[in-house]
Design a protein around this motif. Structure first.
Motif, mmCIF file in Angstrom:
data_model
loop_
_atom_site.group_PDB
_atom_site.id
_atom_site.type_symbol
_atom_site.label_atom_id
_atom_site.label_comp_id
_atom_site.label_asym_id
_atom_site.label_seq_id
_atom_site.Cartn_x
_atom_site.Cartn_y
_atom_site.Cartn_z
ATOM 1 N N THR A 1 0.826 -1.208 0.000
ATOM 2 C CA THR A 1 0.000 0.000 0.000
ATOM 3 C C THR A 1 0.861 1.259 0.000
ATOM 4 O OG1 THR A 1 -1.826 -1.128 1.081
ATOM 5 C CG2 THR A 1 -1.759 1.250 1.293
ATOM 6 N N TYR B 1 -7.432 5.435 -9.392
ATOM 7 C CA TYR B 1 -6.971 4.718 -8.194
ATOM 8 C C TYR B 1 -8.150 4.307 -7.329
ATOM 9 C CZ TYR B 1 -4.795 4.153 -3.570
ATOM 10 O OH TYR B 1 -4.401 3.690 -2.343
ATOM 11 N N PRO C 1 -8.500 2.775 -3.690
ATOM 12 C CA PRO C 1 -7.739 2.343 -2.512
ATOM 13 C C PRO C 1 -8.376 1.136 -1.831
ATOM 14 C CG PRO C 1 -8.824 4.443 -2.097
ATOM 15 C CD PRO C 1 -9.193 4.042 -3.468
ATOM 16 N N GLU D 1 -9.037 0.933 1.362
ATOM 17 C CA GLU D 1 -10.094 1.504 2.201
ATOM 18 C C GLU D 1 -10.966 2.336 1.293
ATOM 19 O OE1 GLU D 1 -10.550 0.857 5.248
ATOM 20 O OE2 GLU D 1 -8.651 0.456 6.266
ATOM 21 N N ARG D 2 -12.084 1.783 0.891
ATOM 22 C CA ARG D 2 -12.908 2.507 -0.072
ATOM 23 C C ARG D 2 -13.947 3.344 0.645
ATOM 24 N NH1 ARG D 2 -11.975 -2.515 -2.670
ATOM 25 N NH2 ARG D 2 -13.614 -3.444 -1.443
ATOM 26 N N GLY D 3 -14.403 4.386 -0.055
ATOM 27 C CA GLY D 3 -15.440 5.203 0.559
ATOM 28 C C GLY D 3 -15.883 6.332 -0.339
ATOM 29 N N LEU D 4 -17.053 6.858 -0.007
ATOM 30 C CA LEU D 4 -17.622 7.989 -0.730
ATOM 31 C C LEU D 4 -18.267 8.910 0.299
ATOM 32 C CD1 LEU D 4 -19.361 5.862 -3.474
ATOM 33 C CD2 LEU D 4 -17.445 7.379 -3.894
ATOM 34 N N GLN E 1 -18.266 3.258 -6.714
ATOM 35 C CA GLN E 1 -16.822 3.399 -6.485
ATOM 36 C C GLN E 1 -16.024 3.022 -7.749
ATOM 37 O OE1 GLN E 1 -15.871 3.480 -2.706
ATOM 38 N NE2 GLN E 1 -14.242 4.698 -3.576
#
Lengths: 307, 429
Positions: A43, A77, A79, A81-84, A141
């Motif tokens: 990472t 990209y 990551p 740790e995904r998120g919105l 995502q």
């Protein structure tokens, strides 16, 4: 042609050396797998390629240009740790993220429309992400990652936490992107996906590259020293074998890696003495086996050095 | 630094917040609340002028009742002809509020007049009756003592302090120090509250991005310093929007409040057919002295500088925390200076030119609250204002540098809230 060129990269956090003199090259139009146990520095390396953190030493060239704000726009990209933004509407959110990657608002709108339709998600346009299910937001995502149509795609542990449907979808996307001549780099610790998809691999352990190259070639170099055996009868003979490592063992199946000296015919003989052999095959080692043996050897070496 | 990226971040921060229900309600409710307070006060005044209390005077001396009636003919009635029993009945039937029997002893001896009443009217009524009797009986006594008019006047004189301000240009002005002291304190409190509330917006916004895990996606497109700057500017623009709306609303309300109250009071007065009330003055609380434009300009300057000085630190704290609940302890280094400034303000409000007030108003972390309070109340030398502004700008550069270092590392540190030790490490990296 080299798309991502990583040269002698190092990064230290306090006393921990996260990445130690790492070099590898990612070729255009190929799928590149970054493998390694947790905490191996994958990472951190990916973040440096994405110019999220600067390296302490070494250099990253993307299409020949030093990693920076400019090269960020060539990369999509996703990551680990995904998120919105939960309270933002899907459409607005995608436009914002696409604009940050350099798209104009109208350009972004058009592309977002295409992808939402393609994923059967056009109705979600005016919903907030908080209203979506987990699987739905994973699709959003993906769109956020690919909407600006970059040349390079980087996925950090892309399959972790995905439901089976989205897992398949992502695989399709990745294969499709490669067919379009895009370059894909992803990190994972799940070997079967790498075997299915990757052209090239790079194996990390303790912040260092322990193995890199073309997947077929890597396997060939390891030699045909793995035995697949299917049998019926008492499997305890397996325990008597020396100088082997047994992976994937079940009541009537075993994958046996021959370490040193032992002749595979000896294994066959022992098996025939004790059981009825249905299948006996000499194959290249699985990537899992390569991973375990390489990382294992590397760890032993490190321990010896430490002593 | 890319201005395009900063602007995109700013726009998102601003638009998502400006559209939020919380913001819209707060923006509307504050002026509505202010209008309601004014409305209630006008209502009370109008109501008060309508109600009358009738006090019957049974004056056995014949000297006290006439001057009382002169003071307030609606309140005092000369019922000297009636018996006490009848007066009692009238009170019992609520025909009059109460009665007072004045005998010779009330004048010659130290015997207080006694009001017999039903208990309605409250303090204000009692105090005004008391002061009327005090005045009238004193006059009667003076007259009986046969003192010269000169001495009578001395007794009647009420000495107050009138003040006028002399400006440096040599002009005399009406002095509004008392009013301005309240303005100064109010401005200080407004800056105090807004540093915390807009700073809180920023902290929560940063934590939200961290807990949502969107921040790494953003960081792959935007430099941390651009993200930080955009956030601060976006919330700053939000603050300016809110304050502009409030200031305009207040200006509008105070302009219409006076005339509106007057017309209300005139109608109610003419309805009761009373000339005295119709001529009533505008109630004091509606008589706003003008606030100088320069004070508003200084308020905006100190508000913006105070916001900038603290907001980057609020962002740094958000980046170091892992959840909303973990911010308490990290907040201390910010909370302490603001609280100290807030407490000093209650001293500064009373003596704005004391050494404590002057020195602490120049300390950059205190200036936003204390300097504006002083500027409102007293004549602050320009070198003090100038140096406080300069020091705040320099300190802002420092806090911004410090915060961006913390923020850069903090936004990517998931899993646990950082300790102060960790934060020091990040700064030294």
């Amino acid at each position: 042609m080299t798309t991502i060129d990583v040269n002698n990269l190092s990064k230290t956090f306090g006393k921990t050396v996260a990445v130690n003199n790492v070099s590898f090259e990612v070729e255009r139009g190929r799928i590149f797998g970054l493998l390694g146990p947790n905490g191996a520095g994958k990472t951190t390396t990916i973040r440096m390629i994405n110019f999220i953190m600067p390296p302490d030493e070494g250099e990253i060239l993307i299409n020949g240009v030093k990693a920076g704000p400019k090269t960020q726009r060539w990369i999509g990209y996703m990551p680990e740790e995904r998120g919105l933004y939960k309270k933002m509407k899907v459409g607005e959110q995608l436009i914002y993220l696409a604009q940050l990657k350099g798209l104009t608002a109208s350009d972004a709108r058009e592309k977002i429309r295409y992808w939402l339709k393609r994923f059967g998600a056009y109705d979600w346009h005016s919903k907030t992400v908080g209203e979506l299910s987990k699987g739905m937001s994973q699709k959003i995502q993906f769109i956020a990652t690919i909407v600006h149509d970059p040349d390079i795609y980087i996925f950090d542990e892309p399959f972790s936490g995905l439901d089976p449907i989205n897992s398949e979808l992502l695989k399709e996307i990745i294969i499709e992107l490669r067919e379009k001549g895009k370059t894909i780099l992803f990190s994972t610790h799940r070997m079967e996906q790498v075997e299915q998809m990757c052209d090239d691999i790079c194996l990390f352990n303790n912040g260092k590259v322990v193995l890199t190259g073309n997947l077929r070639k890597v396997k060939k170099d390891f030699g045909k020293n793995t035995v697949l055996i299917e049998f019926e009868g008492d499997p305890t003979f397996l325990d008597q074998l020396e100088n082997v490592r047994i992976n994937n063992r079940s009541t009537n199946f075993a994958e046996i890696r021959i370490l040193e000296g032992l002749d595979h015919q000896d294994i066959l003989r022992k098996a025939m003495e004790n059981t009825e052999v249905h299948k006996f095959q000499l194959v290249e080692p699985s990537l899992n086996e390569i991973f375990i043996s390489t990382v294992g050897e590397d760890n032993i070496k490190q321990q010896e050095l430490a002593v | 630094m890319s201005w395009r990226q900063i602007f995109l971040v700013l726009k998102r921060e601003y638009i998502t917040r400006v559209k939020s229900k919380g913001f819209i309600w707060a923006t509307i409710l504050v002026p509505v609340g202010f209008a309601a307070v004014i409305g209630i006060m006008v209502f009370i005044t109008v109501w008060e002028s309508e109600s009358t209390f009738e006090v019957a005077i049974k004056d056995e001396t014949g000297q006290v009742a006439p001057p009382l009636i002169e003071i307030n003919e609606r309140r005092y009635l000369d019922y000297s002809g009636l018996e006490i029993d009848s007066l009692r009945t009238l009170v019992q039937l609520d025909r009059i509020t109460g009665y007072i029997v004045i005998t010779e002893e009330n004048i010659t001896e130290r015997r207080n007049p006694e009001l017999i009443y039903r208990g309605s009217g409250g303090m204000e009524f009692l105090m005004s009756v008391e002061s009327d009797f005090r005045q009238v009986i004193r006059e009667v006594r003076l007259r009986r003592a046969d003192v010269s008019e000169e001495i009578q006047e001395i007794y009647e004189a009420r000495i107050n302090l009138d003040t006028r301000r002399l400006t440096r240009e040599g002009e005399e002005e009406d002095d509004d120090t008392i009013f301005l002291s309240f303005v100064g304190m109010l401005l200080g409190i407004i800056i105090f509250i807004s540093i915390f509330s807009y700073g809180g917006y920023i902290t929560r916004g940063v934590i939200e991005e961290k807990t949502n895990r969107i921040v790494e996606v953003i960081a792959s497109s935007v430099k941390p310093i651009e993200l930080l700057t955009g956030k601060m500017a976006g919330v700053g623009a939000l603050a300016i929007t809110q304050f502009t709306i409030w200031i305009l609303a207040f200006a509008g309300l105070t302009t219409i409040a006076g005339p509106l109250a007057m017309s209300l009071m005139e109608t109610s007065a003419s309805a009761s057919g009373d000339l005295a009330a119709a001529e009533a003055e505008l109630p004091a609380f509606l008589d706003f002295p003008t606030v100088e434009i320069s004070l508003i300009v200084y308020f905006i300057i100190f508000f913006i500088l105070g916001y900038l000085l603290y907001s980057s630190l609020f962002a740094a704290i958000g980046s170091a925390a892992d959840s909303d609940t973990d911010t308490q302890q990290l907040m201390l280094p910010i909370t302490i200076p603001i609280m100290i400034a807030y407490f000093i303000m209650f001293h500064t409000w009373r003596s704005p030119d004391s050494i404590l007030s002057v020195v602490s108003s120049i300390i950059p972390f205190f200036s936003p609250i204390l300097m504006i309070t002083r500027i409102a109340i007293t004549d602050v030398p320009f070198w003090q204002i100038g140096s406080s502004i300069l020091l705040m700008i320099l300190t802002f550069a420092g806090t911004m540098w410090l915060s961006s270092k913390i923020y850069k590392v903090g936004i990517l540190s998931y899993g646990s809230t950082a300790s102060f030790k960790d934060i020091f490490k990040w700064i030294r990296q």
